[in-house]
Design an enzyme around this catalytic site. Sequence first.
Site, mmCIF file in Angstrom:
data_model
loop_
_atom_site.group_PDB
_atom_site.id
_atom_site.type_symbol
_atom_site.label_atom_id
_atom_site.label_comp_id
_atom_site.label_asym_id
_atom_site.label_seq_id
_atom_site.Cartn_x
_atom_site.Cartn_y
_atom_site.Cartn_z
ATOM 1 N N ASP A 194 -2.234 -0.534 5.823
ATOM 2 C CA ASP A 194 -2.600 0.154 7.063
ATOM 3 C C ASP A 194 -4.091 0.373 7.252
ATOM 4 O O ASP A 194 -4.504 0.942 8.261
ATOM 5 C CB ASP A 194 -1.927 1.540 7.103
ATOM 6 C CG ASP A 194 -2.594 2.512 6.135
ATOM 7 O OD1 ASP A 194 -2.625 2.237 4.916
ATOM 8 O OD2 ASP A 194 -3.091 3.548 6.604
ATOM 9 N N ASP A 248 0.857 -1.173 0.000
ATOM 10 C CA ASP A 248 0.000 0.000 0.000
ATOM 11 C C ASP A 248 0.900 1.231 0.000
ATOM 12 O O ASP A 248 2.096 1.148 0.292
ATOM 13 C CB ASP A 248 -0.899 -0.034 1.239
ATOM 14 C CG ASP A 248 -1.759 1.201 1.379
ATOM 15 O OD1 ASP A 248 -2.350 1.642 0.375
ATOM 16 O OD2 ASP A 248 -1.819 1.747 2.496
ATOM 17 N N ASP A 266 -0.249 5.232 0.784
ATOM 18 C CA ASP A 266 -0.535 6.207 1.839
ATOM 19 C C ASP A 266 -0.762 5.508 3.178
ATOM 20 O O ASP A 266 -1.575 4.589 3.280
ATOM 21 C CB ASP A 266 -1.770 7.028 1.474
ATOM 22 C CG ASP A 266 -1.545 7.893 0.249
ATOM 23 O OD1 ASP A 266 -1.137 9.052 0.401
ATOM 24 O OD2 ASP A 266 -1.763 7.387 -0.884
#
Length: 267
Positions: A197, A22, A24
Amino acid sequence: MESAIPFDDIFGDVRNLALFLDLDGTLIDIAPTPSGALPPAELAGLLRSLSLGLQGAVAILSGRTIAAIDGLLAPLQLRAAGAHGSEIRDDEAGAIRDVAPALTPAFIEEVRSLADLDPGVWVEPKGAALAVHYRLAEHCGPEVERRLRAMLPAALEVRPGRMVVELVDRNTSKGAALQGFMRRPPFDGRQPVMIGDDVGDLAAFAAAEDLGGRGLRVGGEFFDSNAAEFSGTAEVRRWLAQLADRISSAQGSGGASFSSIPPWIPI
């Protein structure tokens, strides 16, 4: 962190990994708006080193479009899935293919009306997907999600995230994208590792684990830092840099021994 597991007990030969990352909140810090995100200067070079060491088996799986990913990692153009798997680039610096149909201009304009809730509510069209950000107007989150659900076309589903609500084609996800990559070279036959996240990464964690790999969580607004493998983006980048060193050492020594990376990852 409750315990530690020897690195080799988890991954075996690090040269056989397939990395799915991922962006961001995982590789770069979350910013108040997507345009405000600033990648560390060394990030593109680190990812390039990993891609070279893993023979190209590195892909970015992001809610951003692939064009936006490229803008943050320029001049690097890795394999990628953008807009939660709505678009795919199968080869480095290759063509981008659409997996889902683009949203209609009329629907996008309807969603733009949500910006009237507060100046801090911002609508981001992404081709086949769409995001409504409210990090600058946190109190609007429940109303943004309520209104989006009320106007939702049958082909789309609502996926809440970190101060954002996204509309994504029901048949696309980061998990589906990971599965697709794993069926093709240079990923096939490797052990997948997904690092993320947010809630949108859960499907990719499950896909990686179903294929005998691992999902590694980054602490923050969604995963509690005490229960995650990484406390934040800086720790992810440090670990990836150590992994790149370890892959290089393995290629030079035949994998007999490693000394440049601590032999553990917290869980």
